[in-house]
Design an enzyme around this catalytic site. Structure first.
Site, PDB file in Angstrom:
ATOM      1  N   ALA A  12       0.811  -1.180   0.005  1.00 27.84           N
ATOM      2  CA  ALA A  12       0.001   0.109  -0.047  1.00 27.84           C
ATOM      3  C   ALA A  12       1.103   1.040  -0.185  1.00 27.84           C
ATOM      4  O   ALA A  12       1.085   2.084   0.857  1.00 27.84           O
ATOM      5  CB  ALA A  12      -0.885   0.044   1.124  1.00 27.84           C
ATOM      6  N   ILE A  13       1.606   1.337  -0.973  1.00 30.97           N
ATOM      7  CA  ILE A  13       2.754   2.475  -1.224  1.00 30.97           C
ATOM      8  C   ILE A  13       2.041   3.677  -1.180  1.00 30.97           C
ATOM      9  O   ILE A  13       2.577   4.538  -0.925  1.00 30.97           O
ATOM     10  CB  ILE A  13       3.779   2.243  -2.088  1.00 30.97           C
ATOM     11  CG1 ILE A  13       4.470   0.886  -2.238  1.00 30.97           C
ATOM     12  CG2 ILE A  13       4.637   3.196  -2.374  1.00 30.97           C
ATOM     13  CD1 ILE A  13       5.204   0.538  -0.937  1.00 30.97           C
ATOM     14  N   CYS A  69      -6.981   4.202  -9.124  1.00 32.79           N
ATOM     15  CA  CYS A  69      -6.885   5.165  -8.110  1.00 32.79           C
ATOM     16  C   CYS A  69      -8.259   5.580  -7.729  1.00 32.79           C
ATOM     17  O   CYS A  69      -9.093   5.486  -8.359  1.00 32.79           O
ATOM     18  CB  CYS A  69      -6.139   6.412  -8.607  1.00 32.79           C
ATOM     19  SG  CYS A  69      -4.497   6.128  -9.314  1.00 32.79           S
ATOM     20  N   LYS A  89      -4.845   0.378 -17.547  1.00 30.76           N
ATOM     21  CA  LYS A  89      -4.743  -0.640 -16.652  1.00 30.76           C
ATOM     22  C   LYS A  89      -5.728  -1.133 -15.910  1.00 30.76           C
ATOM     23  O   LYS A  89      -6.165  -0.346 -14.996  1.00 30.76           O
ATOM     24  CB  LYS A  89      -3.336  -0.422 -16.078  1.00 30.76           C
ATOM     25  CG  LYS A  89      -2.887  -1.446 -15.047  1.00 30.76           C
ATOM     26  CD  LYS A  89      -1.667  -1.203 -14.330  1.00 30.76           C
ATOM     27  CE  LYS A  89      -0.782  -2.266 -13.372  1.00 30.76           C
ATOM     28  NZ  LYS A  89       0.363  -1.728 -13.013  1.00 30.76           N
ATOM     29  N   GLY A  95       0.414 -10.057 -13.673  1.00 37.04           N
ATOM     30  CA  GLY A  95       0.199 -10.642 -12.433  1.00 37.04           C
ATOM     31  C   GLY A  95       0.876 -11.924 -12.291  1.00 37.04           C
ATOM     32  O   GLY A  95       0.766 -12.887 -12.928  1.00 37.04           O
TER      33      GLY A  95
END
Length: 309
Positions: free
Chosen positions: A76-77, A137, A172, A250
């Site tokens: 969770a940067i 986001c 993405k 992935g």
């Protein structure tokens, strides 16, 4: 055998850009690229997907923001980056000294305006051949729901960004949706030129001693080998749903994973978490491809794209 291997053609064409091979380090797992030049000659890479960039500098989420899992990790940067101006004026020129190829810029944002502004600045940068939109986001102005979980919102975002970007636009996709093919169709209708998937799944770990979540913000993006079968299934679904070129992402860790992902429908493949575990991951994958293709009787890797579609 050795001589035969050298005749295997690894090149692929992605959105009009000729890649030496289909292997691309994924955004957020390779910094701005030049950091890895001290490990090996990064010119062997198909391209590089730059760290997610926003309009302004961002520190990201408070620590702790990484949690280990079986066959993967949660991060969770929070889009930590120096902001688009610093990336264009400082990071990309630094990369240019050690990398001859063109790159993919990855754009994040919390409003339509922020996405448009950032993407437009990358559109004017020669080193960038395509822009990848991270639509996972949260939309701050829209109540915090991620852009990538609502088909109509995703479509209108892509439509607005496309007006400001003449270079190929890759979207993405988040896997955290009911129907990945519906999302793919929506962004295709919005004007996307290509699709990359999957972004991370949502995961959580709990420290049983403190009885609290390990990650400061509770949940984070789950990636790594554990998500590979989910990614293969979603890449295949999207490749069947739309006519756009796909980048598969992935849990890709080996040359075999690359081949499987391409057979599922991907033109090229991004390698993410593997770079964090082993800085030589992409190099080893590229080096392993010729012998593997030779073994399965393939002389040009582009022939396997969508073999299972």
């Amino acid at each position: 055998m050795g001589m035969k291997n050298s005749s295997v053609a690894l090149g692929v064409d992605f959105l009009g850009y000729a890649m030496k091979n289909p292997v691309v380090p994924a955004s957020g797992t390779f910094g701005f690229g030049y950091e890895f030049a001290e490990f090996y000659d990064i010119n062997i890479l198909g391209s590089i997907c730059l760290k997610g960039t926003t309009a302004q500098e961002r520190y990201g989420n408070p620590l702790p923001r990484i949690a280990e899992c079986t066959a993967g990790l949660i991060n969770a940067i929070g889009l930590q980056n120096p902001g688009v101006d610093a990336v264009v004026c400082r990071e990309i020129p630094t990369l240019d000294k050690v990398y001859d190829g063109k790159v993919i810029a990855n754009v994040g944002g919390h409003s339509v305006e922020e996405y448009v502004t950032t993407a437009a600045k990358f559109n004017d940068c020669d080193k960038v051949f395509a822009v990848e939109l991270n639509i996972s986001c949260p939309n701050v102005k829209g109540g915090g729901m991620a852009f990538g979980t609502d088909a109509k919102i995703a479509q209108s975002l892509v439509y607005e960004v496309k007006k400001a970007v003449k270079k190929p636009l890759i979207v993405k996709l988040s896997p955290n949706v009911t129907s990945i093919s519906d999302m793919a169709k929506a962004v295709a209708d919005g004007g996307a030129d290509g699709i990359s998937l999957i972004n991370t799944l949502v995961g959580m770990r709990i420290d049983i001693r403190t009885r609290k979540p390990v990650i400061s913000v509770r949940t984070g993006g789950f990636s790594g080998p554990a998500v590979f079968p989910v990614a293969v299934r979603m890449v295949n679904e999207v490749a069947r749903a739309v006519k756009l070129p796909v980048m598969g992402i992935g849990g890709v860790t080996t040359a075999r994973d690359v081949v499987e992902m391409m057979m599922a429908g991907a033109t090229c493949v991004q390698v993410g978490a593997a770079n964090l575990v082993n800085p030589y991951a992409c190099k080893e994958i590229i080096e392993g491809l010729p012998a593997l293709l030779d073994e399965i009787g393939v002389s040009a890797i582009s022939d396997i794209i969508g073999a299972a579609v």
